[in-house]
Design a protein around this motif. Sequence first.
Motif, mmCIF file in Angstrom:
data_model
loop_
_atom_site.group_PDB
_atom_site.id
_atom_site.type_symbol
_atom_site.label_atom_id
_atom_site.label_comp_id
_atom_site.label_asym_id
_atom_site.label_seq_id
_atom_site.Cartn_x
_atom_site.Cartn_y
_atom_site.Cartn_z
ATOM 1 N N THR A 275 0.851 -1.186 0.000
ATOM 2 C CA THR A 275 0.000 0.000 0.000
ATOM 3 C C THR A 275 0.888 1.238 0.000
ATOM 4 O O THR A 275 1.696 1.422 0.910
ATOM 5 N N PRO A 276 0.784 2.107 -1.013
ATOM 6 C CA PRO A 276 1.666 3.277 -1.078
ATOM 7 C C PRO A 276 1.400 4.241 0.075
ATOM 8 O O PRO A 276 0.245 4.491 0.449
ATOM 9 N N GLU A 277 2.478 4.766 0.640
ATOM 10 C CA GLU A 277 2.394 5.757 1.705
ATOM 11 C C GLU A 277 3.135 7.019 1.279
ATOM 12 O O GLU A 277 4.216 6.919 0.685
ATOM 13 N N PRO A 278 2.577 8.207 1.540
ATOM 14 C CA PRO A 278 3.310 9.432 1.229
ATOM 15 C C PRO A 278 4.483 9.596 2.185
ATOM 16 O O PRO A 278 4.324 9.501 3.402
ATOM 17 N N VAL A 279 5.679 9.817 1.636
ATOM 18 C CA VAL A 279 6.864 9.986 2.477
ATOM 19 C C VAL A 279 7.433 11.396 2.396
ATOM 20 O O VAL A 279 8.258 11.783 3.224
ATOM 21 N N ALA A 280 7.030 12.168 1.407
ATOM 22 C CA ALA A 280 7.405 13.575 1.283
ATOM 23 C C ALA A 280 6.313 14.259 0.481
ATOM 24 O O ALA A 280 5.673 13.639 -0.364
ATOM 25 N N PHE A 281 6.113 15.547 0.755
ATOM 26 C CA PHE A 281 5.015 16.229 0.076
ATOM 27 C C PHE A 281 5.443 17.616 -0.393
ATOM 28 O O PHE A 281 5.047 18.632 0.177
ATOM 29 N N ALA B 36 2.531 14.289 -4.165
ATOM 30 C CA ALA B 36 3.370 13.709 -3.121
ATOM 31 C C ALA B 36 4.357 12.712 -3.699
ATOM 32 O O ALA B 36 4.190 12.200 -4.811
ATOM 33 N N LEU B 37 5.403 12.420 -2.935
ATOM 34 C CA LEU B 37 6.306 11.306 -3.204
ATOM 35 C C LEU B 37 5.842 10.138 -2.353
ATOM 36 O O LEU B 37 5.712 10.255 -1.130
ATOM 37 N N PHE B 38 5.581 9.005 -3.005
ATOM 38 C CA PHE B 38 5.063 7.822 -2.320
ATOM 39 C C PHE B 38 6.133 6.737 -2.245
ATOM 40 O O PHE B 38 7.128 6.760 -2.984
#
Length: 291
Positions: free
Chosen positions: A4-10, A272-274
């Motif tokens: 499941t993709p998670e946002p790590v930077a926005f 976002a970066l995922f």
Amino acid sequence: MTMTPEPVAFPSTSLGEGPAWDAARQCLWFVDIKQSKLFRFDPASPALDEWDAPGEIGWALPANDGRLLCGLQGGLHWFDPATGEFAAWLAIESDLPGNRLNDACTDRSGAVWFGSMDNACAAETGSFYRLAGGQIEQAGPSKIAITNGPAIAPDGGTIYFTDTLAGKIWAATIGADGLPGALRPFVAFGGDMGHPDGSITDAAGNVWVGCYAGWAARCFNAAGEEIAKVDFPTANITKLAFGGPDLATLYATSAHQEMSAEERAAQPLAGALFAFRPEVGGHPLTTVRAR
């Protein structure tokens, strides 16, 4: 982390693109093409640094001398992380001012493969190129509005080229001369798949593709059969890159360009970066041979 993709930077990128893992610095480089930004993400911190590029920047690849080779609208530039300065190097397609550089990868020799495209995403003025030993030659299909990929199999024997608007990905065998042979169909997008965007191969030779307007990233085996689909909470997934100390994390950039206010409100993570962890990890990125 799971599939499941998670946002790590926005950084809220208008057109996030070009993620590339820097093994020497243990960080991820990526860009916002339309805002002319270069980003460095440190997953251990997690810090996000940024620099202004001197034009629309499509990609930045680590080189073996500590610099980054970058593809901008006007051509190839060198970026020095120590000083934060860009230096123009080689002009590309100076006779086509409406074009820009869009996506790139390295092969196992350190040669750079990259594509050009019409910045208006309409005219079929894009081509693919190979840079080796300071020399550039056209290598791959041409007359494409939006080039994407290229991506190279971990054994170095196959390269994949993408025509985003046509929804087609081709494969070609790389010969002893380092150049691609005849193109063969690999994958055709249709239905609700969106448009094939940036791609990368994993350690098993499977091809991961970002699906622009497709709300997903999809994985195809070497026969072109879909073997995995990862759904995202935003529509425009642009490009993927393996990273982390074990190359087991798959990062994905995204975009919110041309979204309406209503679409932005419904997709707050657009730009976002995922990151997620697929079943198969990646293989090392060969640095650009600068010297």
